[in-house]
Design a protein around this motif. Structure first.
Motif, PDB file in Angstrom:
ATOM      1  N   SER A  24       0.832  -1.206   0.000  1.00  0.00           N
ATOM      2  CA  SER A  24       0.000   0.000   0.000  1.00  0.00           C
ATOM      3  C   SER A  24       0.866   1.257   0.000  1.00  0.00           C
ATOM      4  CB  SER A  24      -0.910  -0.015   1.248  1.00  0.00           C
ATOM      5  OG  SER A  24      -0.116  -0.039   2.429  1.00  0.00           O
ATOM      6  N   HIS A  25       1.985   1.209   0.710  1.00  0.00           N
ATOM      7  CA  HIS A  25       2.915   2.341   0.700  1.00  0.00           C
ATOM      8  C   HIS A  25       3.439   2.582  -0.706  1.00  0.00           C
ATOM      9  CE1 HIS A  25       6.914   4.230   2.245  1.00  0.00           C
ATOM     10  NE2 HIS A  25       6.061   5.118   1.796  1.00  0.00           N
ATOM     11  N   LEU A  26       3.745   1.482  -1.412  1.00  0.00           N
ATOM     12  CA  LEU A  26       4.236   1.596  -2.777  1.00  0.00           C
ATOM     13  C   LEU A  26       3.164   2.182  -3.684  1.00  0.00           C
ATOM     14  CD1 LEU A  26       6.305   0.973  -4.981  1.00  0.00           C
ATOM     15  CD2 LEU A  26       5.398  -1.342  -5.103  1.00  0.00           C
ATOM     16  N   ALA A  27       1.952   1.725  -3.531  1.00  0.00           N
ATOM     17  CA  ALA A  27       0.869   2.256  -4.363  1.00  0.00           C
ATOM     18  C   ALA A  27       0.634   3.731  -4.082  1.00  0.00           C
ATOM     19  CB  ALA A  27      -0.406   1.451  -4.117  1.00  0.00           C
ATOM     20  N   ALA A  28       0.711   4.115  -2.799  1.00  0.00           N
ATOM     21  CA  ALA A  28       0.508   5.516  -2.452  1.00  0.00           C
ATOM     22  C   ALA A  28       1.604   6.391  -3.047  1.00  0.00           C
ATOM     23  CB  ALA A  28       0.469   5.670  -0.935  1.00  0.00           C
ATOM     24  N   ALA A  29       2.825   5.872  -3.058  1.00  0.00           N
ATOM     25  CA  ALA A  29       3.920   6.666  -3.607  1.00  0.00           C
ATOM     26  C   ALA A  29       3.861   6.731  -5.114  1.00  0.00           C
ATOM     27  CB  ALA A  29       5.248   6.072  -3.162  1.00  0.00           C
ATOM     28  N   GLY A  30       3.196   5.761  -5.758  1.00  0.00           N
ATOM     29  CA  GLY A  30       3.088   5.767  -7.206  1.00  0.00           C
ATOM     30  C   GLY A  30       4.408   5.556  -7.914  1.00  0.00           C
ATOM     31  N   GLN A  31       5.307   4.809  -7.317  1.00  0.00           N
ATOM     32  CA  GLN A  31       6.633   4.611  -7.908  1.00  0.00           C
ATOM     33  C   GLN A  31       7.035   3.145  -7.784  1.00  0.00           C
ATOM     34  OE1 GLN A  31       8.666   7.210  -9.255  1.00  0.00           O
ATOM     35  NE2 GLN A  31       9.869   5.492 -10.046  1.00  0.00           N
ATOM     36  N   ARG A  32       7.489   2.581  -8.886  1.00  0.00           N
ATOM     37  CA  ARG A  32       8.004   1.218  -8.896  1.00  0.00           C
ATOM     38  C   ARG A  32       9.422   1.238  -9.476  1.00  0.00           C
ATOM     39  NH1 ARG A  32       4.152  -2.869  -8.352  1.00  0.00           N
ATOM     40  NH2 ARG A  32       2.003  -2.127  -8.238  1.00  0.00           N
ATOM     41  N   PHE A  33      10.239   0.300  -9.033  1.00  0.00           N
ATOM     42  CA  PHE A  33      11.635   0.278  -9.443  1.00  0.00           C
ATOM     43  C   PHE A  33      12.003  -1.086 -10.005  1.00  0.00           C
ATOM     44  CE2 PHE A  33      11.210   3.455  -6.164  1.00  0.00           C
ATOM     45  CZ  PHE A  33      11.943   4.527  -6.656  1.00  0.00           C
ATOM     46  N   SER A  34      12.915  -1.057 -10.963  1.00  0.00           N
ATOM     47  CA  SER A  34      13.458  -2.293 -11.527  1.00  0.00           C
ATOM     48  C   SER A  34      14.748  -2.655 -10.811  1.00  0.00           C
ATOM     49  CB  SER A  34      13.738  -2.121 -13.023  1.00  0.00           C
ATOM     50  OG  SER A  34      12.569  -1.775 -13.726  1.00  0.00           O
ATOM     51  N   ALA A  35      15.110  -3.927 -10.893  1.00  0.00           N
ATOM     52  CA  ALA A  35      16.376  -4.368 -10.296  1.00  0.00           C
ATOM     53  C   ALA A  35      17.539  -3.717 -11.043  1.00  0.00           C
ATOM     54  CB  ALA A  35      16.492  -5.889 -10.359  1.00  0.00           C
ATOM     55  N   VAL A  94      14.564   3.413   2.923  1.00  0.00           N
ATOM     56  CA  VAL A  94      13.559   2.347   2.942  1.00  0.00           C
ATOM     57  C   VAL A  94      14.195   1.097   2.321  1.00  0.00           C
ATOM     58  CG1 VAL A  94      11.595   3.920   2.858  1.00  0.00           C
ATOM     59  CG2 VAL A  94      12.617   3.098   0.729  1.00  0.00           C
ATOM     60  N   ASP A  95      13.512  -0.041   2.491  1.00  0.00           N
ATOM     61  CA  ASP A  95      14.007  -1.305   1.946  1.00  0.00           C
ATOM     62  C   ASP A  95      13.791  -1.350   0.443  1.00  0.00           C
ATOM     63  OD1 ASP A  95      14.748  -3.864   1.387  1.00  0.00           O
ATOM     64  OD2 ASP A  95      13.408  -4.833   2.819  1.00  0.00           O
ATOM     65  N   PRO A  96      14.848  -1.379  -0.365  1.00  0.00           N
ATOM     66  CA  PRO A  96      14.675  -1.381  -1.827  1.00  0.00           C
ATOM     67  C   PRO A  96      13.939  -2.622  -2.319  1.00  0.00           C
ATOM     68  CG  PRO A  96      16.944  -0.812  -1.246  1.00  0.00           C
ATOM     69  CD  PRO A  96      16.288  -1.288   0.009  1.00  0.00           C
ATOM     70  N   LEU A  97      14.095  -3.766  -1.641  1.00  0.00           N
ATOM     71  CA  LEU A  97      13.474  -4.994  -2.129  1.00  0.00           C
ATOM     72  C   LEU A  97      11.964  -4.947  -2.054  1.00  0.00           C
ATOM     73  CD1 LEU A  97      15.866  -7.754  -0.712  1.00  0.00           C
ATOM     74  CD2 LEU A  97      15.997  -6.475  -2.865  1.00  0.00           C
ATOM     75  N   LYS A  98      11.422  -4.121  -1.166  1.00  0.00           N
ATOM     76  CA  LYS A  98       9.962  -4.032  -1.037  1.00  0.00           C
ATOM     77  C   LYS A  98       9.353  -3.062  -2.045  1.00  0.00           C
ATOM     78  CE  LYS A  98       9.835  -5.236   3.852  1.00  0.00           C
ATOM     79  NZ  LYS A  98       9.408  -4.848   5.215  1.00  0.00           N
ATOM     80  N   HIS A  99      10.201  -2.480  -2.875  1.00  0.00           N
ATOM     81  CA  HIS A  99       9.692  -1.538  -3.869  1.00  0.00           C
ATOM     82  C   HIS A  99      10.122  -1.898  -5.280  1.00  0.00           C
ATOM     83  CE1 HIS A  99       8.302   1.235  -0.712  1.00  0.00           C
ATOM     84  NE2 HIS A  99       9.383   0.850  -0.062  1.00  0.00           N
ATOM     85  N   LEU A 100      10.428  -3.175  -5.472  1.00  0.00           N
ATOM     86  CA  LEU A 100      10.733  -3.677  -6.821  1.00  0.00           C
ATOM     87  C   LEU A 100       9.461  -4.133  -7.500  1.00  0.00           C
ATOM     88  CD1 LEU A 100      13.991  -5.767  -6.240  1.00  0.00           C
ATOM     89  CD2 LEU A 100      13.793  -3.507  -7.285  1.00  0.00           C
ATOM     90  N   GLN A 101       9.399  -3.868  -8.770  1.00  0.00           N
ATOM     91  CA  GLN A 101       8.198  -4.310  -9.500  1.00  0.00           C
ATOM     92  C   GLN A 101       8.364  -5.762  -9.911  1.00  0.00           C
ATOM     93  OE1 GLN A 101       7.949  -1.802 -12.897  1.00  0.00           O
ATOM     94  NE2 GLN A 101       9.645  -2.770 -13.966  1.00  0.00           N
TER      95      GLN A 101
END
Length: 495
Positions: free
Chosen positions: A360-371, A488-495
């Motif tokens: 939900s934090h990721l969705a709220a931020a509207g940002q996804r990251f690739s490895a 923040v933990d980068p692994l929790k924000h990978l697409q």
């Protein structure tokens, strides 16, 4: 090719010397308990393998599992772009400028020494080849001292072994390439008796039968890489002496009465070769090893007795070699890589373990990251606090060899690309990318980058190459992800 740190070179050199010292001690112990081991090449060849293989294998093992120092003991400040968006840092100095590092100097010294040793080996081999090429093949019974030596030469030719004569004054020798050949000085036909010449031919034929030229060539190649270790050369000389003694025994065939004639022929060969001015090939005897000459003469006079090892003895020697080698290899690899081996983490397992709150934090931020790497393998996770760390790890470490391409995890603008990050020299070469909306990525311990502050990058663009700069114990990529100034933990924000 990136230079290893100085301490790694020192560990490699000390590990090589320690392995050789242990192997030499074991070989001497076996010879003291088992005196006839002096004429048993297998014993000393096993000692040589124990001296050279563990250091080489430990390097491969440590290289396949590079383990970094995952976190800095003291937390560094946030990227400057968070505190002052207008701040820019100096571009990273391209590799190759300035004074070479100590690691680079040591690597250059090792490469130069190896090149010189290999050049010397190739020069000796080329000399031997020229002698063989120019030698003549003449088997005329009228020129030979008697029927026994003539028949021996004809028998060897029937087996595919050529006997040639050279005008150079040198000791007899045998080569396998380009074809099995025994080379004798022309003076041997006049100074050796029929029995002596027959024994010399049988001795050189025994070398070819046992494959000694190939073994000696392979050992010389490995020895050139370990040119800095005199103990390896000493053990190799023991192997060669054992091979000479074994071939002496095979030439005599248990005929103790012929030992005196063989010893006289040996002395005559040394005396004739000593008067020559031509360069000797790499396979010729060395005239400086007086103790070795004395040992061979005593062995001949005793009839050249050789110990026949049973299969049980061979298996026992092999078992000791394997166990000792495995222990030494693991210990040296552990010294080179003191931290635990990295555990494999895949993107699928990362997605499966993401908590609902993080999603939900990721969705709220509207940002996804690739490895940032093509292959993801985690050495240290965000928040780890074990080992030498004084506080929780502020990023995620990915296993990566020096020079591995690092890709932008999302679109953004380069905020910093520098080898002198303020208050963070332990980070080494750093790249900071501002992705907008409060998100930033910081990559540390890089090997090189061609980016400039203010440059725009797209997701998947090459931004740097991973390395081992800064305070690390091995190559890896350190990635910190920040949102509104909070790591923040980068692994929790990978697409």
């Amino acid at each position: 090719m990136s230079a290893l740190p100085p301490q790694t070179w020192m560990l490699l050199a000390l590990g090589s010397v320690a392995s050789a010292a242990l192997a030499l001690a074991l070989g001497r112990t076996v010879q003291r308990l088992w005196p006839q081991a002096v004429s048993t090449p297998g014993v000393w060849f096993a000692a040589w393998c124990l001296a050279v293989l563990p250091p080489l294998l430990s390097v491969l093992l440590a290289g396949l599992a590079p383990v970094p120092l995952a976190a800095l003991p003291v937390a560094l400040p946030h990227p400057l772009a968070l505190d002052n968006p207008a701040t820019t840092l100096d571009a990273v100095v391209p590799p190759g400028r300035g004074w070479p590092s100590l690691g680079g100097v040591l690597m250059t010294a090792w490469l130069l020494g190896s090149a010189l040793a290999l050049l010397r080996l190739l020069t000796g081999s080329w000399t031997a080849y020229r002698v063989v090429r120019d030698a003549s093949e003449v088997i005329d019974a009228s020129n030979w001292p008697g029927p026994a030596s003539t028949q021996q030469a004809l028998s060897l030719r029937a087996q595919g072994i050529t006997v040639r004569f050279t005008s150079h004054a040198m000791t007899p020798f045998a080569v396998r390439w380009p074809r099995p050949t025994i080379v004798l000085p022309e003076s041997a036909l006049h100074h050796f008796s029929d029995l002596q010449l027959r024994l010399v031919l049988r001795h050189e034929a025994a070398h070819l039968e046992r494959g000694d030229p190939q073994r000696a060539g392979a050992m010389a190649m490995v020895g050139a890489l370990l040119w800095f270790n005199p103990l390896v050369r000493h053990i190799a000389a023991r192997v060669q002496m054992a091979a000479e003694l074994r071939c002496d025994a095979m030439a005599l065939g248990g005929d103790a009465a012929a030992g005196r004639s063989f010893a006289i022929a040996y002395l005559a060969a040394l005396r004739l070769a000593g008067h020559g001015s031509a360069p000797s090939p790499v396979t010729a005897l060395t005239h400086r090893d007086m103790a070795g000459h004395q040992l061979r003469l005593q062995h001949m006079l005793r009839g050249g007795s050789a110990l026949r090892t049973s299969w049980t003895g061979r298996v026992a020697v092999l078992a000791v070699l394997l166990v000792s080698g495995a222990v030494i290899t693991v210990v040296q690899a552990a010294v080179l890589s003191p931290a635990p081996l990295p555990r494999l983490t895949t993107l699928s397992s990362i997605s499966a373990t993401m908590a609902p709150a993080s999603i939900s934090h990721l969705a709220a931020a509207g940002q996804r990251f690739s490895a940032p790497l093509a292959q993801v393998r985690i050495n240290s996770h965000f928040g780890d606090s074990g080992g030498i760390r004084q506080r929780a790890h502020r990023g995620t470490d990915f296993a990566a060899r020096v020079g591995t391409p690092v890709m932008a995890p999302a679109d953004g603008v380069v905020s910093a690309a520098t080898a002198h990050y303020p208050e963070g020299d332990q980070y080494g070469t750093v790249v900071v990318i501002d992705h907008g909306n409060g998100w930033q990525s910081l990559f540390a311990h890089l090997d090189s980058t061609s980016l400039q502050p203010g440059q725009r990058v797209r997701r998947g663009d090459l931004v740097a190459h991973s390395g081992r700069s800064g305070r690390v114990t091995g190559p890896h990529l350190h990635w910190e992800l920040l949102f509104n100034g909070e790591r923040v933990d980068p692994l929790k924000h990978l697409q």
